[in-house]
Design a protein around this motif. Sequence first.
Motif, short mmCIF file in Angstrom:
data_model
loop_
_atom_site.label_atom_id
_atom_site.label_comp_id
_atom_site.label_asym_id
_atom_site.label_seq_id
_atom_site.Cartn_x
_atom_site.Cartn_y
_atom_site.Cartn_z
N GLY A 172 0.83 -1.20 0.00
CA GLY A 172 0.00 0.00 0.00
C GLY A 172 0.87 1.25 0.00
O GLY A 172 0.64 2.21 -0.76
N MET A 173 1.88 1.25 0.85
CA MET A 173 2.78 2.40 0.96
C MET A 173 3.54 2.61 -0.35
O MET A 173 3.72 3.73 -0.81
CB MET A 173 3.78 2.17 2.11
N LEU A 174 3.97 1.52 -0.96
CA LEU A 174 4.71 1.65 -2.22
C LEU A 174 3.86 2.32 -3.28
O LEU A 174 4.32 3.19 -4.02
CB LEU A 174 5.17 0.26 -2.71
N ASP A 175 2.58 1.91 -3.35
CA ASP A 175 1.64 2.51 -4.30
C ASP A 175 1.56 4.01 -4.08
O ASP A 175 1.71 4.81 -4.99
CB ASP A 175 0.24 1.93 -4.06
N VAL A 176 1.31 4.34 -2.80
CA VAL A 176 1.06 5.74 -2.46
C VAL A 176 2.32 6.59 -2.65
O VAL A 176 2.25 7.70 -3.18
CB VAL A 176 0.53 5.85 -1.02
N LEU A 177 3.46 6.03 -2.25
CA LEU A 177 4.70 6.82 -2.31
C LEU A 177 5.06 7.19 -3.75
O LEU A 177 5.81 8.13 -3.99
CB LEU A 177 5.85 6.05 -1.65
#
Lengths: 309, 503
Positions: free
Chosen positions: A194-199
Amino acid sequence: MLVYLLRRLYQATFVLLGVMTIVFFLLHLSGDPTQLLLPLDATAAERAAFRTQMGFDDPLALQFVRYFLQVVQGDLGYSYRHGEPVLGLILERVPATFQLTLASLTLAILVAIPLGVVAAVRHGTATDSAAMTFALLGQATPVYWLGLLLILLFSVKLGWLPSGGRAGPETLILPAFTLAVFSMARIARITRSGMLDVLGQDYIRTARAKGIVERIVVFKYALRNAAIPLITVIGLEFGVLLGGAVITETVFSWPGVGRFAIDSIFARDYPVVQGIVLVLSSVFVIINLAVDILYTYLDPRIREAGAFK
Amino acid sequence: MKIRSLLTVAVASVAAFGMAGVALAKVDRVVVAQGVYPVSFDPHRDVGIPSRVVNANVFESLVVRDVKLQLTPGLAESHKRIDDTTWEFKLRKNVKFHNGEPFDAQDVKFSLERVLDPAEKSPQRGWINTVEKVVVVNPLTVRIVTKGPDPVLPARMSLIFMVPDKYTREAGNEKFAASPVGTGPYKVGKWVRGDYVDLDAYDGYWGPKPSVKSARFRAIPDTAARVSALRAGDVHLITNLPPDFLDTIRKAPNLAVETVPSSRVLFIALVNKQGPMKDERVRQAINHAVDVKGIIDGLLLGNGKRSGSVNGHLLRLLGESFEEPLYEYNPAKAKQLLAAAGYPNGFEVSLDSPSGRYTMDKDISQVVASQLAAVGIKVNVKIHEWGTYTGKFTTHNVEPMYMLGWSLPSLDPDHWATPLLGAGEPIANFESEKVNGIITAARRELDPAKRTALYRDLNREVHKEAPWLFLFQYVDTYGVNSSAIGWMARSDETINLREMTLK
């Protein structure tokens, strides 16, 4: 909001009704409980008399209607084995299961979210690989094996913690940790992806370009957006843990609902099994509802998309 | 050097903690762990052993089995037979229930009628279904009238626990199960269902005061966890120790393995209603074809005793003499017998087997199948979950071969013979006039010596007719913290705290 809630509750009754019907018929397909309730050498006449007493002779449809009318009045019936009201038997065990579930979920979240965030921020580095290897190991470790290993180490070898049972807080440590490991792995992986997507999103780049401190970018801008799928997973995980703690409960002789369900299934104690499934699915429905409400708080888009029209 | 000494300290401290794991100090409360939690503290509610183990410390019956399994006075000081169908029991004086209520003949009548009343739905009803009526003669004398001559009646009276008439009626069944009241040496204290139940010595007990004042029965369903709890010193006695853990326990300091020949026999029934099994020679051939000793040594690590009859093992447990006839393991002879019966090339047959009910059950079935294959009998093993399986074998819905283990708490030889081989019995699938004739005669014989003689005859006949592939009598195994308690295992699977001593 109220209309939305009412509509969801109205839908939930159909879910529970469906669950109740399916469980009732599936269980009754699995055989006659008489054989397990009477001594093995009971005569045919004794068996027949017992069946009549218990109402097993009536057509299945009639038994279902009888059960249905009982349940809508809030009566889950009597346990065949214990001869006591089912609801009381279940409620006796609910606190143990909730305690274990909440403790492990809290532990899982406290470890997994920071782990997932770090892995995402340090994407591609050794830290990332280490974190994800840990997660993979956690997911691949059989709960039964891990539980026994922990008992051998901390109870038999070191004598630090009790080997099982439910008494003081010290008895909670090993089972909660054992149960948490699996969820930890899943939550860490979801957090990371999720974080990778958002970042990689434009607004993060913008935030960084504006010179906002990285800590704030990560935790306020990124994590809050990445939290949306995370909430779903955690909500589901709570449900899974509630019903899926059976192995942990067995290894640590924790007197929870899961073990009671398994015992009752093997003993063909239908009213108890039906009761547990109904109670657990009610909890599941409530959690889902809570997750959906939490969504609208976290994501204004959902509110605007007309969930409350 | 420095690192090495640090390591030494670490290893030593781990070892020290390890030692501390097994309690050396005197224990205040003895903890017993069974695999299952009692179904109910209402002693008439369940027929399972785990419930009986706990309830036998709280409640008492008119007649009890002592450590040698002999019937001795319990709540009845004596009993005698008045005529063929009437038995008189003289009750013990000055016995009080845990709530202070005196125990008398009315409580006996109430307890027995409570089990017999269909509305009570007691699963123990079959245990005393020969009882016609219970008559109170005076407060300390009660007569039990049976429907026909019943030599088993005293043994039946060892099964039914006495509950107080007044309290049980007033409390109702639910409240009674929650706060049970008996006459036994222990009172039920605090309990958490599924976890533990505490028993505390009852000061007003009529008999000798027990050495153990306080005990806890815990349920630890997982075997490995049960063994760990014993090794950690959390519990002092564990039941159902599987063979592969025996060595671990034997080697551990302060721990011991306690074994006792069980009253439970394991066998594979051979249904003689049709097909090849109708021929006695085929059934004998099957017995010659299987290496039972090999199975006991290989799968149970020696924890079993071969059997070759229906209740010979039980006669011996009860102190009677009986030399067990055994089939020799001889595949060549098996082949000869098969050829003589007209099956020189063998045949195909199915075997129903439970899984997880008896120690190594399905593994034993598979070994039997492979050994029978060696003499030409192709066996298809069908494995069932216990609940499904009971539905099959209690309704005659079984394959020509099916595995069953058998033990009943009455320990009366008839309760092995009649249900398993008697004509028209729900779980018997063997037809033999001769066998049934002896069983029926023994069931009506009121003279104990003549009755035992009949069972010796029965066992020899059963051995010859081979209604089963005879396997073995189990050996029950327990793990004991021998530095904390002294205790001897009983063949009836009960754990009487009053027979236990503290060290």
